[in-house]
Design an enzyme around this catalytic site. Structure first.
Site, short mmCIF file in Angstrom:
data_model
loop_
_atom_site.label_atom_id
_atom_site.label_comp_id
_atom_site.label_asym_id
_atom_site.label_seq_id
_atom_site.Cartn_x
_atom_site.Cartn_y
_atom_site.Cartn_z
N CYS A 1 -54.84 -31.74 -60.36
CA CYS A 1 -54.27 -32.95 -59.74
C CYS A 1 -54.85 -33.08 -58.33
O CYS A 1 -54.16 -33.04 -57.33
CB CYS A 1 -52.74 -32.84 -59.70
N ASP B 1 -46.34 -27.01 -50.39
CA ASP B 1 -47.53 -27.22 -49.57
C ASP B 1 -48.13 -28.59 -49.91
O ASP B 1 -47.53 -29.36 -50.69
CB ASP B 1 -48.54 -26.07 -49.75
N CYS C 1 -45.70 -37.42 -66.56
CA CYS C 1 -46.15 -37.90 -65.25
C CYS C 1 -46.01 -39.43 -65.13
O CYS C 1 -46.69 -40.19 -65.82
CB CYS C 1 -47.61 -37.49 -65.00
N CYS D 1 -56.29 -36.05 -65.36
CA CYS D 1 -55.05 -36.24 -66.13
C CYS D 1 -55.21 -35.82 -67.59
O CYS D 1 -54.27 -35.33 -68.22
CB CYS D 1 -54.58 -37.68 -66.03
N TYR E 1 -42.13 -22.77 -44.90
CA TYR E 1 -43.08 -22.70 -46.01
C TYR E 1 -43.46 -21.24 -46.32
O TYR E 1 -43.40 -20.79 -47.47
CB TYR E 1 -44.35 -23.52 -45.71
N GLU F 1 -50.90 -15.81 -46.79
CA GLU F 1 -50.21 -17.06 -46.49
C GLU F 1 -50.38 -17.46 -45.02
O GLU F 1 -50.54 -18.63 -44.71
CB GLU F 1 -48.72 -16.97 -46.86
N CYS G 1 -54.26 -32.28 -68.05
CA CYS G 1 -53.13 -31.83 -67.22
C CYS G 1 -51.92 -31.50 -68.10
O CYS G 1 -51.53 -32.31 -68.96
CB CYS G 1 -52.76 -32.94 -66.24
#
Ligand code: SF4
Length: 328
Positions: A178, A126, A194, A185, A108, A25, A188
């Site tokens: 995405c 993020d 959505c 889409c 974060y 990270e 997805c």
């Protein structure tokens, strides 16, 4: 990704190593997975535990980090490893609040470690998650002002069960399906709920407040070599840009830098220039070279023998200078 635990192991109850989650990270802040992968493998091979990293020399860690950028991260990495080794006996704390107190760990990263390594129900936000939330809820307020609202939406979806898998799944959805320019889409899993997909606004989102253009700064660097091949370098101050890294002595970086050679000599300018872009500005460096006199022993600079000097220990901008000088 070498820091991930696969679904089969995860289902069998294997938890990720918090040291590897933390290291990945920190490395991934402002940096892509592709750029981080080899660094991560090198670090974990050389220092397989946080206690091993805590015992490393500062120069070794800065050298391994060279080229990854944002060098304050490397200094904080070492500080954090030493705190975890000394105060927590090498075990990272599990809670968000305790993680947040460690050097170099912001909101974060604390949320990511708590969720991924310890399955705490924390919301990880993020850039990928921000994009998914803006589209899922068809939010047109521009970033960065819309961050609190996007976080609120992401938090409303954070589950108590397997929050670590959930956090990684949403991040991966943003990274692979995405995507910024052409979201897929049709495949997805969030197709039905959505709102942006339904409104046809997905490629317009997230909106962003336009950034100011970056200024360009100028500077000079000085590369001097002794007859036996040794080079004159400086260890940059810990605070500031490229802090703690090796580099070439040089001028300030500004609109009108003052030439500032490390010793009086006939310095010759090398044709060409180094161009590099930092987060907040572009930099153009002119390079000067001369012979380093035998017996020159500067107080605040470093003379490195031919076999001791490794270009890979230099941050990228300084390596570009070295490459241009060597090419001449
Ligand atoms: S349906 Fe399209 S816009 Fe919506 S989350 Fe999925 S990929 Fe993104």
């Amino acid at each position: 990704m070498p820091w991930r635990i696969g679904p089969v192991d995860r289902a069998a109850g294997v938890m990720p190593d918090p040291y590897r989650v933390w290291l990945s990270e920190v490395m991934l802040q402002q940096t892509t997975v592709a750029a981080v992968r080899d660094y991560f493998i090198r670090f974990t091979t050389r220092w397989p535990t946080v206690k091993a990293l805590a015992q490393a020399q500062d120069d070794q860690v800065m050298g391994e980090w060279a080229g990854l950028g944002y060098y304050a991260r490397a200094r904080n990495l070492l500080k954090c490893a030493r705190v975890v080794a000394a105060e927590y006996d090498g075990r990272f704390p599990e809670r968000y609040d305790a993680l947040l107190k460690l050097p170099g760990i912001g909101p974060y990263t604390a949320a990511a470690i708590a969720a991924i390594a310890f399955d705490q129900s924390e919301t990880v936000l993020d850039g990928n998650v921000e994009r998914v939330m803006a589209r899922l809820y068809d939010i047109h307020d521009p970033l960065p002002g819309s961050k609190p609202l996007l976080k609120e939406k992401a938090a409303s979806l954070t589950p108590l069960l397997r929050p670590g898998d959930h956090a990684q799944a949403v991040m991966d959805l943003g990274a692979t399906i995405c995507t910024p320019k052409s979201p897929a889409c049709g495949i997805c899993p969030l197709y039905a709920p959505c709102l942006a997909r339904a409104a046809g606004t997905q490629t317009e989102l997230p909106q962003k407040t336009p950034k100011k253009p970056k200024p360009t700064r100028l500077g000079h660097i000085y590369i001097a070599q002794r007859s036996d091949g040794a080079l004159l370098l400086e260890r940059r101050p810990d605070k500031g840009l490229l802090g703690g890294m090796l580099g070439w002595p040089g001028s300030d970086w500004s609109d009108a830098p003052v030439e500032n050679p490390p010793f009086p000599a006939r310095w010759q300018e090398i044709p060409g220039e180094v161009r590099h872009t930092f987060t907040h500005f572009h930099l153009i460096l002119r390079i000067w070279t001369t012979k380093l006199p035998d017996g020159f022993t500067p107080d605040d600079l470093v003379i490195m023998g031919k076999h001791q000097f490794k270009p890979s220990d230099l941050p990228t901008v300084m390596r570009k200078g070295f490459d241009l000088w060597r090419g001449q």
